[in-house]
Design an enzyme around this catalytic site. Structure first.
Site, short mmCIF file in Angstrom:
data_model
loop_
_atom_site.label_atom_id
_atom_site.label_comp_id
_atom_site.label_asym_id
_atom_site.label_seq_id
_atom_site.Cartn_x
_atom_site.Cartn_y
_atom_site.Cartn_z
N CYS A 12 0.85 -1.19 0.00
CA CYS A 12 0.00 0.00 0.00
C CYS A 12 0.89 1.24 0.00
O CYS A 12 1.79 1.35 0.83
CB CYS A 12 -0.91 0.00 1.24
SG CYS A 12 -2.01 1.43 1.29
N LEU A 13 0.62 2.16 -0.93
CA LEU A 13 1.45 3.36 -1.03
C LEU A 13 1.25 4.27 0.19
O LEU A 13 2.08 5.14 0.44
CB LEU A 13 1.15 4.11 -2.33
CG LEU A 13 1.48 3.35 -3.62
CD1 LEU A 13 1.08 4.15 -4.85
CD2 LEU A 13 2.96 2.97 -3.70
O1 K1U Z 1 -3.60 1.51 -3.20
C1 K1U Z 1 -2.39 1.47 -3.04
O2 K1U Z 1 -1.89 1.78 -1.97
C2 K1U Z 1 -1.50 1.00 -4.18
C3 K1U Z 1 -1.13 -0.46 -4.07
C4 K1U Z 1 -2.14 -1.31 -4.81
C5 K1U Z 1 -2.14 -2.78 -4.53
C6 K1U Z 1 -0.97 -3.54 -4.59
C7 K1U Z 1 -1.02 -4.91 -4.36
C8 K1U Z 1 -2.23 -5.52 -4.11
C9 K1U Z 1 -3.37 -4.76 -4.05
C10 K1U Z 1 -3.32 -3.41 -4.27
C11 K1U Z 1 0.25 -0.63 -4.68
O3 K1U Z 1 0.44 -0.37 -5.82
S1 K1U Z 1 1.48 -1.20 -3.64
C12 K1U Z 1 2.97 -1.23 -4.54
C13 K1U Z 1 3.06 -2.14 -5.69
O4 K1U Z 1 3.39 -1.64 -6.73
C14 K1U Z 1 2.80 -3.60 -5.71
C15 K1U Z 1 2.73 -4.41 -4.61
C16 K1U Z 1 2.48 -5.76 -4.74
C17 K1U Z 1 2.33 -6.32 -5.96
C18 K1U Z 1 2.41 -5.52 -7.06
C19 K1U Z 1 2.67 -4.18 -6.95
ZN ZN Z 2 -3.44 1.11 -0.50
#
Ligand code: K1U
Ligand code: ZN
Length: 164
Positions: A94-95
């Site tokens: 999660c960002l």
């Molecule tokens: O909503 C957010 O905080 C963004 C989040 C979205 C998300 C990632 C993984 C599963 C569900 C939702 C991110 O983009 S976290 C960073 C990321 O790029 C990532 C993490 C895990 C897998 C793939 C990408």
């Molecule tokens: Zn998130």
């Protein structure tokens, strides 16, 4: 020119706000969607909810492609679970909670309805990561975070670490 927006970080209480339905499909909505996509790409995310940039409206952006060339915008998204027994587990990030990831189990058969930037309604039965990501982002619109799925002790440890 797109603008990079500031992403709210846990435990900022503004992340707990329930987002309002979008009723005006105008240029300012399109600009916000573009700025959110730019912010998401800059921070290497796959999704972003308007709540995370302190705009409490029901708007989500996403790009699940490896090439980072498939931007998607979901307005007023709603989903219904088609099968409560069919679940998928994924290590989510999660960002708004940097440096933390957790295996979360969610339903993996859903029907999704949303509007696009013109206000046109779409319905789909998504697969795989889109199903996971849409539920993660829609939790943000309800003021819910990944840390709500873990134990209060672990959640407190993360809160203390990010408050430092
Ligand atoms: O909503 C957010 O905080 C963004 C989040 C979205 C998300 C990632 C993984 C599963 C569900 C939702 C991110 O983009 S976290 C960073 C990321 O790029 C990532 C993490 C895990 C897998 C793939 C990408
Ligand atoms: Zn998130």
């Amino acid at each position: 020119m797109a603008e990079k927006l500031k992403i709210l970080k846990f435990p900022d209480p503004r992340l707990r706000t329930v987002a309002e339905k979008v009723t005006k499909f105008d240029k300012s909505l399109e600009k916000l969607a573009n700025d959110m996509l730019y912010t998401m790409y800059e921070d290497n995310g796959i999704g972003l909810a308007a709540s995370q940039v302190d705009r409490h409206i029901r708007l989500i952006v996403m790009d699940l492609s490896e090439e980072r060339n498939d931007p998607r915008v979901f307005i007023n998204p709603e989903y219904k679970i088609l099968d409560n027994e069919s679940l998928a587990s994924f290590e989510e990030g999660c960002l708004s909670i940097p440096g933390f990831s957790e295996e979360i189990i969610r339903p993996d058969k859903i029907e999704l309805t949303w509007q696009d930037l013109e206000g046109k309604t779409h319905t789909d039965r998504p697969n795989g990561l889109l199903t996971i990501c849409i539920q993660h982002e829609m939790d943000h619109l309800e003021g819910k975070l990944m840390v709500d799925y873990i134990s209060p002790i672990k959640r407190d440890r993360i809160r203390k670490k990010l408050q430092k």
